[in-house]
Design a protein around this motif. Structure first.
Motif, short mmCIF file in Angstrom:
data_model
loop_
_atom_site.label_atom_id
_atom_site.label_comp_id
_atom_site.label_asym_id
_atom_site.label_seq_id
_atom_site.Cartn_x
_atom_site.Cartn_y
_atom_site.Cartn_z
N UNK A 1 98.04 130.02 67.89
CA UNK A 1 98.05 128.57 68.15
C UNK A 1 97.92 127.77 66.87
N UNK A 2 97.08 128.27 65.97
CA UNK A 2 96.87 127.55 64.69
C UNK A 2 98.16 127.55 63.87
N UNK A 3 98.89 128.68 63.89
CA UNK A 3 100.14 128.74 63.13
C UNK A 3 101.20 127.81 63.72
N UNK A 4 101.23 127.79 65.09
CA UNK A 4 102.20 126.89 65.70
C UNK A 4 101.90 125.42 65.35
N UNK A 5 100.61 125.05 65.38
CA UNK A 5 100.22 123.67 65.03
C UNK A 5 100.58 123.36 63.56
N UNK A 6 100.36 124.34 62.69
CA UNK A 6 100.67 124.14 61.27
C UNK A 6 102.17 123.92 61.07
N UNK B 1 113.34 122.80 55.13
CA UNK B 1 112.00 123.13 55.64
C UNK B 1 111.94 122.93 57.15
N UNK B 2 112.46 121.78 57.63
CA UNK B 2 112.45 121.49 59.06
C UNK B 2 113.23 122.55 59.82
N UNK B 3 114.42 122.90 59.32
CA UNK B 3 115.22 123.93 60.00
C UNK B 3 114.49 125.27 60.04
N UNK B 4 113.85 125.63 58.91
CA UNK B 4 113.15 126.92 58.84
C UNK B 4 112.00 127.02 59.82
N UNK B 5 111.15 125.99 59.81
CA UNK B 5 109.98 126.03 60.71
C UNK B 5 110.40 125.88 62.17
N UNK B 6 111.46 125.10 62.43
CA UNK B 6 111.92 124.96 63.82
C UNK B 6 112.48 126.28 64.33
N UNK B 7 113.24 126.98 63.47
CA UNK B 7 113.77 128.30 63.88
C UNK B 7 112.64 129.29 64.13
#
Length: 629
Positions: free
Chosen positions: A435-440, A418-424
């Motif tokens: 902005x809301x998606x980036x914060x999520x 999950x961390x790898x996916x969202x970081x990528x």
């Protein structure tokens, strides 16, 4: 009856007879002692008349009495009126006044008056011719050799060392006619008297200096036997305890070609000749053999007792099988591990399959115990020793480690993915995302990182707990405040799991580690929510009880399988093992809880919740007043 009652002619015949004539009354007192008797035995008639003649050696008194008894038996059978009751002729020995033994032939008859009344016995003593002397000596030697052979056979059949030594000394006196005897054992530079016969019993165990003793003198001479007499060394080990002692004969006994001890023959009466010394030498030699047998047997018994003690005290099960595979030994651990008592195992085949000699196998018993079995053959006897030990704990730990690796890999893979996916996503599409998606996405990464942190913390704590390296600080702390802080933190985590706290008024302070208690309570609350997938109230209660403080955490979840209430506190074990992926985790939480609690002197246990629903965790901590749980 005295010598003067005979008529002149009869008296002249007796006086002039070439053979010694000795008559005794029914009390063995001499009534006739002719000049030939004086010449043969050395005592005068004046010295002997009215006395018991001291001419019968002690070892031949039984023979002498038997002759007289036989004559009386004949007389009784033929009737009192018979004037001819016959005579008995024997070749034997009698004592001379100077102590010499004289070879004689004796014709003995009953002495009675005209009315057939018993007056005594009369013996005519003939000097034995040289050939007869030789024959007598040969016969006597043959008798002694036969008796020696019987004694040796008896000695070699006995395997108890103390009994062998006692029998050797008794045989010595029987064969040599010694008045007393003993066996001394060499103990470096000392002698120890280990057996006595004809001497005071208190002497047994006495010691003496070897160098100044007769045994020391014999050892230095290089011989195996010796005679000592006169006034020499009356202070020697055994001399002074036998009144009238005039001669000591001793012979060495060897064990494995080394001097082991010496046999003493003590003489205070009869004289000692070559025959007695030869018998002593032979008996001492055979004594060494008999002692060697007894010592070897004692060593075998000691070794077997040692081996038996080792086998019996072994924590491993040990079975000894004969050539046919039948159990001959079955130690207590074998009984404990298999449940098969010795009386059922010995004499039968092994209750499980044994590996080939030199091989090892591992398998479970019907009881669930895992055995590691190794077999080895004893080449000299063809027997097989089977060693088996309980490896259930190691087997369970091995399985738990495999499960731990599989579970940990799964637990780590999900948050990392999950961390790898969202970081990528953030790196590649930062400008495209609102902005809301980036914060999520960042919030999700933070939440997963926190999950990874908790997992790593559990791994570290579990590792330290396994090495008994959990550090706690024992001090007084406010348990009520810790409870309030932990409960407050969990109330906001799940709307489906309301958390209720009930603390008894005036709850006393606890004694232990506040931080460790915080970790324990947090894990208990986390488990309560984790294993209540359908929601439900989690209730935390605390109250004083019997000098301790009790804290319980109750949930309304799936509960713990019966029989697993103790196992859940082991490493890598979860209460619900049927579907680990349903709940996640690596099975270290409650293990850490138990070790942290015990490190504070407390106790934790699991039990079914009220009405059999859910689980109640019971935590017992020390009160600050006395510091005991």
């Amino acid at each position: 009856m005295q010598q003067d009652v005979h008529g002149p002619i009869a008296r002249a015949v007796v006086e002039c007879a070439a053979d010694a004539i000795v008559a005794v009354d029914d009390r063995q007192r001499v009534t006739v002692w002719n000049p030939a008797a004086e010449r043969m035995f050395g005592w005068t008639a004046e010295e002997m008349l009215g006395r018991v003649a001291p001419i019968v050696p002690d070892e031949l008194k039984a023979e002498h009495n038997a002759v007289q008894e036989r004559l009386l038996t004949r007389r009784g059978a033929e009737g009192l009126e018979s004037a001819d009751t016959g005579q008995i002729s024997i070749a034997t020995r009698r004592l001379h006044r100077d102590g010499r033994l004289i070879d004689v032939r004796i014709d003995t008859s009953v002495l009675q008056d005209r009315d057939g009344r018993l007056l005594g016995w009369v013996g005519v003593y003939h000097p034995v011719e040289e050939d007869e002397v030789v024959q007598h000596h040969m016969a006597e030697r043959a008798r002694l050799v036969r008796r020696l052979n019987d004694i040796v056979a008896d000695l070699n059949a006995e395997l108890d060392l103390a009994t062998v030594l006692d029998r050797i000394t008794a045989a010595l006196i029987e064969l040599t006619g010694a008045d007393a005897g003993g066996f001394v054992r060499l103990e470096r530079d000392r002698l120890r008297l280990v057996t006595v016969n004809g001497l005071p019993e208190h002497m047994r165990g006495a010691t003496a200096d070897l160098r100044s003793s007769l045994v020391g003198e014999l050892l230095r001479s290089g011989k195996t036997v010796m005679l000592a007499g006169g006034e020499r060394r009356l202070g020697d080990l055994i001399w002074s305890e036998l009144p009238g002692l005039h001669t000591v004969a001793l012979g060495l006994s060897f064990l494995q070609n080394e001097p082991y001890g010496a046999l003493y023959a003590l003489f205070s009466g009869r004289r000692v000749g070559h025959t007695e010394l030869e018998l002593l030498e032979l008996l001492a030699g055979h004594a060494g053999v008999a002692v060697g047998n007894a010592v070897a047997y004692a060593e075998v018994v000691r070794q077997r007792a040692h081996e038996r003690a080792v086998i019996d005290s072994s924590a491993d099960g040990i079975a000894v099988l004969d050539r046919d595979g039948v159990v001959r030994q079955w130690n207590p651990a074998a009984h404990t591990l298999t449940g098969v008592p010795p009386q059922e195992a010995i004499g039968r085949e092994l209750p499980f399959e044994a590996p080939a000699p030199g091989e090892m196998i591992t398998f479970p018993l019907p009881s669930g115990i895992w055995l590691n079995v190794l077999a080895a053959e004893i080449e000299e006897t063809g027997e097989v020793v089977v060693d088996f030990r309980d490896v259930s704990e190691a087997k369970a730990l091995e399985e738990a480690k495999d499960l731990f690796l599989a579970t940990t890999s799964h637990e780590l893979r999900t948050p990392i993915t999950v961390v790898q996916g969202f970081a990528s996503t953030l790196v590649n599409r930062w400008d495209e995302l609102a902005d809301a998606d980036r914060r999520s996405a960042v919030a999700t990464i933070a939440e997963r990182a926190q999950s990874l942190g908790r997992l790593v913390e559990h791994l570290l704590l579990g590792s330290r707990a396994g090495r008994d390296e959990l550090a706690v600080t024992i001090e007084t702390f406010d348990l009520a405040r810790v409870l309030e802080g932990v409960v407050a933190g969990f109330r906001s985590l799940s709307e489906a799991h309301p958390v209720r706290l009930e603390v008894a008024p005036g709850l006393p302070p606890a004694r232990g580690d506040a931080m460790a208690t915080d970790i324990v309570l947090g894990q208990l609350l986390e488990n309560a929510m984790k294993y209540s997938p359908d929601g439900g109230t989690v209730t935390v209660r605390a109250w004083p009880e019997d000098g301790s403080i009790v804290v319980t955490v109750e949930d309304e979840g799936i509960g713990i399988t019966p029989g697993d209430h103790e196992r859940v506190f082991e490493r890598f074990v979860q209460g619900e093992t049927g579907d680990r992926r349903r709940f996640g985790g690596i099975g270290l939480g409650l293990y850490i809880v138990k070790r942290l609690t015990e490190a504070q002197g407390g106790h934790v246990s699991a039990e079914p919740g009220p009405g059999g629903r859910g689980t109640r965790m019971r935590l017992v901590l020390c009160r600050a007043e006395d510091g005991r749980p």
